[in-house]
Write a protein that holds these residues in place. Structure first.
Motif, PDB file in Angstrom:
ATOM      1  N   UNK A  86       0.812  -1.226   0.000  1.00 24.64           N
ATOM      2  CA  UNK A  86       0.000   0.000   0.000  1.00 24.64           C
ATOM      3  C   UNK A  86       0.841   1.270   0.000  1.00 24.64           C
ATOM      4  N   UNK A  87       2.104   1.132  -0.353  1.00 21.53           N
ATOM      5  CA  UNK A  87       2.972   2.287  -0.557  1.00 21.53           C
ATOM      6  C   UNK A  87       3.594   2.153  -1.945  1.00 21.53           C
ATOM      7  N   UNK A  88       3.778   3.289  -2.616  1.00 19.42           N
ATOM      8  CA  UNK A  88       4.397   3.235  -3.932  1.00 19.42           C
ATOM      9  C   UNK A  88       3.621   2.333  -4.875  1.00 19.42           C
ATOM     10  N   UNK A  89       4.325   1.373  -5.442  1.00 16.52           N
ATOM     11  CA  UNK A  89       3.709   0.488  -6.428  1.00 16.52           C
ATOM     12  C   UNK A  89       3.356  -0.884  -5.870  1.00 16.52           C
ATOM     13  N   UNK A  90       3.366  -1.028  -4.546  1.00 17.23           N
ATOM     14  CA  UNK A  90       3.050  -2.318  -3.924  1.00 17.23           C
ATOM     15  C   UNK A  90       1.613  -2.318  -3.404  1.00 17.23           C
ATOM     16  N   UNK A  91       0.941  -3.445  -3.562  1.00 17.87           N
ATOM     17  CA  UNK A  91      -0.448  -3.535  -3.090  1.00 17.87           C
ATOM     18  C   UNK A  91      -0.839  -5.004  -2.931  1.00 17.87           C
ATOM     19  N   UNK A  92      -1.978  -5.225  -2.300  1.00 15.41           N
ATOM     20  CA  UNK A  92      -2.506  -6.574  -2.145  1.00 15.41           C
ATOM     21  C   UNK A  92      -4.024  -6.525  -2.128  1.00 15.41           C
ATOM     22  N   UNK A  93      -4.637  -7.630  -2.518  1.00 13.29           N
ATOM     23  CA  UNK A  93      -6.094  -7.770  -2.393  1.00 13.29           C
ATOM     24  C   UNK A  93      -6.457  -8.508  -1.107  1.00 13.29           C
ATOM     25  N   UNK A  94      -5.454  -8.954  -0.372  1.00 11.92           N
ATOM     26  CA  UNK A  94      -5.704  -9.652   0.896  1.00 11.92           C
ATOM     27  C   UNK A  94      -6.096  -8.653   1.969  1.00 11.92           C
ATOM     28  N   UNK A  95      -6.740  -9.127   3.030  1.00 13.01           N
ATOM     29  CA  UNK A  95      -7.264  -8.250   4.073  1.00 13.01           C
ATOM     30  C   UNK A  95      -6.311  -8.074   5.243  1.00 13.01           C
ATOM     31  N   UNK A  96      -5.238  -8.824   5.300  1.00 10.12           N
ATOM     32  CA  UNK A  96      -4.301  -8.760   6.422  1.00 10.12           C
ATOM     33  C   UNK A  96      -3.584  -7.419   6.422  1.00 10.12           C
ATOM     34  N   UNK A  97      -3.596  -6.720   7.573  1.00 10.99           N
ATOM     35  CA  UNK A  97      -2.956  -5.414   7.683  1.00 10.99           C
ATOM     36  C   UNK A  97      -1.843  -5.388   8.732  1.00 10.99           C
ATOM     37  N   UNK A  98      -1.445  -6.535   9.231  1.00 14.05           N
ATOM     38  CA  UNK A  98      -0.459  -6.585  10.305  1.00 14.05           C
ATOM     39  C   UNK A  98       0.960  -6.428   9.767  1.00 14.05           C
ATOM     40  N   UNK A  99       1.875  -6.010  10.665  1.00 13.43           N
ATOM     41  CA  UNK A  99       3.281  -5.948  10.270  1.00 13.43           C
ATOM     42  C   UNK A  99       3.848  -7.341  10.024  1.00 13.43           C
ATOM     43  N   UNK A 100       3.216  -8.369  10.606  1.00 12.41           N
ATOM     44  CA  UNK A 100       3.628  -9.752  10.350  1.00 12.41           C
ATOM     45  C   UNK A 100       3.455 -10.073   8.865  1.00 12.41           C
ATOM     46  N   UNK A 101       2.312  -9.690   8.317  1.00 15.32           N
ATOM     47  CA  UNK A 101       2.057  -9.913   6.892  1.00 15.32           C
ATOM     48  C   UNK A 101       3.004  -9.089   6.023  1.00 15.32           C
ATOM     49  N   UNK A 102       3.218  -7.830   6.406  1.00 16.69           N
ATOM     50  CA  UNK A 102       4.169  -7.001   5.659  1.00 16.69           C
ATOM     51  C   UNK A 102       5.543  -7.655   5.636  1.00 16.69           C
ATOM     52  N   UNK A 103       5.967  -8.166   6.797  1.00 15.39           N
ATOM     53  CA  UNK A 103       7.281  -8.812   6.891  1.00 15.39           C
ATOM     54  C   UNK A 103       7.356 -10.037   5.980  1.00 15.39           C
ATOM     55  N   UNK A 217      -6.611   2.035   3.399  1.00 11.26           N
ATOM     56  CA  UNK A 217      -5.774   0.867   3.718  1.00 11.26           C
ATOM     57  C   UNK A 217      -4.653   1.249   4.677  1.00 11.26           C
ATOM     58  N   UNK A 218      -4.087   2.428   4.506  1.00 13.56           N
ATOM     59  CA  UNK A 218      -3.024   2.886   5.410  1.00 13.56           C
ATOM     60  C   UNK A 218      -3.581   3.174   6.805  1.00 13.56           C
ATOM     61  N   UNK A 219      -4.800   3.696   6.868  1.00 16.36           N
ATOM     62  CA  UNK A 219      -5.436   3.869   8.176  1.00 16.36           C
ATOM     63  C   UNK A 219      -5.557   2.518   8.879  1.00 16.36           C
ATOM     64  N   UNK A 220      -5.897   1.500   8.120  1.00 13.79           N
ATOM     65  CA  UNK A 220      -6.027   0.158   8.692  1.00 13.79           C
ATOM     66  C   UNK A 220      -4.675  -0.379   9.168  1.00 13.79           C
ATOM     67  N   UNK A 221      -3.593  -0.037   8.468  1.00 11.65           N
ATOM     68  CA  UNK A 221      -2.259  -0.439   8.910  1.00 11.65           C
ATOM     69  C   UNK A 221      -1.940   0.178  10.269  1.00 11.65           C
ATOM     70  N   UNK A 222      -2.283   1.463  10.438  1.00 12.51           N
ATOM     71  CA  UNK A 222      -2.017   2.147  11.699  1.00 12.51           C
ATOM     72  C   UNK A 222      -2.842   1.532  12.829  1.00 12.51           C
ATOM     73  N   UNK A 223      -4.123   1.275  12.545  1.00 10.09           N
ATOM     74  CA  UNK A 223      -4.978   0.659  13.573  1.00 10.09           C
ATOM     75  C   UNK A 223      -4.438  -0.704  13.980  1.00 10.09           C
ATOM     76  N   UNK A 224      -3.928  -1.464  13.007  1.00  2.27           N
ATOM     77  CA  UNK A 224      -3.430  -2.813  13.291  1.00  2.27           C
ATOM     78  C   UNK A 224      -2.198  -2.786  14.191  1.00  2.27           C
ATOM     79  N   UNK A 225      -1.397  -1.716  14.102  1.00  4.76           N
ATOM     80  CA  UNK A 225      -0.211  -1.595  14.950  1.00  4.76           C
ATOM     81  C   UNK A 225      -0.600  -1.582  16.422  1.00  4.76           C
ATOM     82  N   UNK A 226      -1.645  -0.831  16.735  1.00  3.51           N
ATOM     83  CA  UNK A 226      -1.991  -0.570  18.130  1.00  3.51           C
ATOM     84  C   UNK A 226      -2.952  -1.596  18.725  1.00  3.51           C
ATOM     85  N   UNK A 227      -3.754  -2.215  17.899  1.00  3.67           N
ATOM     86  CA  UNK A 227      -4.834  -3.070  18.386  1.00  3.67           C
ATOM     87  C   UNK A 227      -4.316  -4.229  19.248  1.00  3.67           C
TER      88      UNK A 227
END
Length: 304
Positions: A86-103, A217-227
């Motif tokens: 969800x930054x630059x030219x990267x994206x996904x259709x999956x719903x996972x927003x955790x840093x685990x998935x990003x990693x 989607x980026x809002x969801x990334x931020x929420x996932x950090x704290x949840x």
């Protein structure tokens, strides 16, 4: 009258040219399951050099965040600079927003490029992703730099007043600015001495180029950090870890850097840069790069 010149787009073109000049090329990788990752990779991977992964945070894209440090490391490392999902030219259709998935996405991309071991630098949100990579793939991440990355924050920190914002909604509105006033607020939070008197025209231009894609989607990334985040749930890592922090960070206060050093333990070292805020890599680039060099180049000499 239609706008015919964009300062931000021109600056972005300059950074793109500098990345090409540094020996990198722009590549997209299909990871399957609807996930595409973009990365700047070496035009030719040199097997005699170690690999270095530079992971960006929120704000301007990866080229802007690593444009200055890049040239200091391409001679000694195979340097990789990805766009997170969800930054630059990267994206996904999956719903996972955790840093685990990003990693997992970043590591899958690195493996697709044949990279099995690496050192890693993560700025802010990039540090969350980098820490998760070190946890999930300890045999592949040799050493880690975490810059102003609140990995050790807890959900209750917001309620307890650790941050200067009242709630998560206010935080996301600042971290994902959609108006010139919000971008000015982000600058005040990020820099000890933010540039003053920037015309709204330039701020609007920056927002249109950098801040309008995948906003929800980026809002969801931020929420996932704290949840439900608790320090007791955060695994410890054993890799040598350099923690760099701006002494006057208002986004992730220094207390979180000190907490992170205690959590990681003997393998971690905290460096505090004075008169710097959250954007320490931009506000104090010489000091930031100096500490990176000492830590990362030591890994080359100690293994040679």
């Amino acid at each position: 009258m239609a706008r015919c010149f964009s300062f931000t787009a021109s600056r972005d073109w300059f950074y793109r040219c500098s990345f090409f000049s540094a020996g990198l090329r722009s590549v997209t990788t299909d990871l399957g399951e609807g996930t595409i990752m973009h990365c700047w990779v070496p035009k030719t991977h040199n097997n005699s050099k170690p690999s270095l992964l530079l992971v960006h945070g929120f704000g301007a894209n990866a080229m802007w965040q690593y444009g200055e440090p890049l040239r200091h490391f391409t001679a000694r490392f195979n340097v990789y600079v990805p766009d997170l999902v969800f930054f630059g030219e990267s994206y996904t259709s999956r719903r996972d927003r955790t840093e685990v998935f990003q990693a997992q996405c970043v590591m899958s991309m690195m493996e697709a490029h044949g990279v099995q071991r690496m050192s890693l630098v993560g700025i802010s949100y990039g540090g969350f992703v980098g820490y998760s990579m070190a946890v999930q793939y300890p045999q592949k991440v040799d050493r880690l730099v975490l810059c102003c990355s609140g990995v050790c924050l807890e959900e209750k920190d917001m309620e307890n007043g650790l941050f200067k914002v009242a709630d998560l909604g206010e935080a996301t509105s600042i971290l994902l600015p959609q108006t010139p006033d919000k971008l000015r607020e982000l600058m005040r939070f990020s820099f000890v001495k933010p540039t003053k008197g920037v015309p709204s025209y330039f701020l609007t231009d920056f927002i249109e180029v950098m801040c309008t894609d995948y906003v929800e989607e980026k809002r969801e990334l931020i929420r996932a950090i704290l949840k439900h985040r608790k320090l007791s749930d955060l695994p410890r890592i054993t890799q040598p870890t350099l923690i760099i922090w701006g002494e006057e960070d208002q986004i992730f206060p220094l207390e979180l850097g000190q907490r992170l050093e205690r959590h990681v333990g003997e393998s971690a070292r905290l460096v505090v840069i004075k008169n710097a805020g959250h954007a320490v890599n931009l506000e104090k680039p010489k000091e930031f790069i100096k500490h990176l060099k000492v830590f990362l180049l030591d890994s080359i000499y100690s293994s040679s």
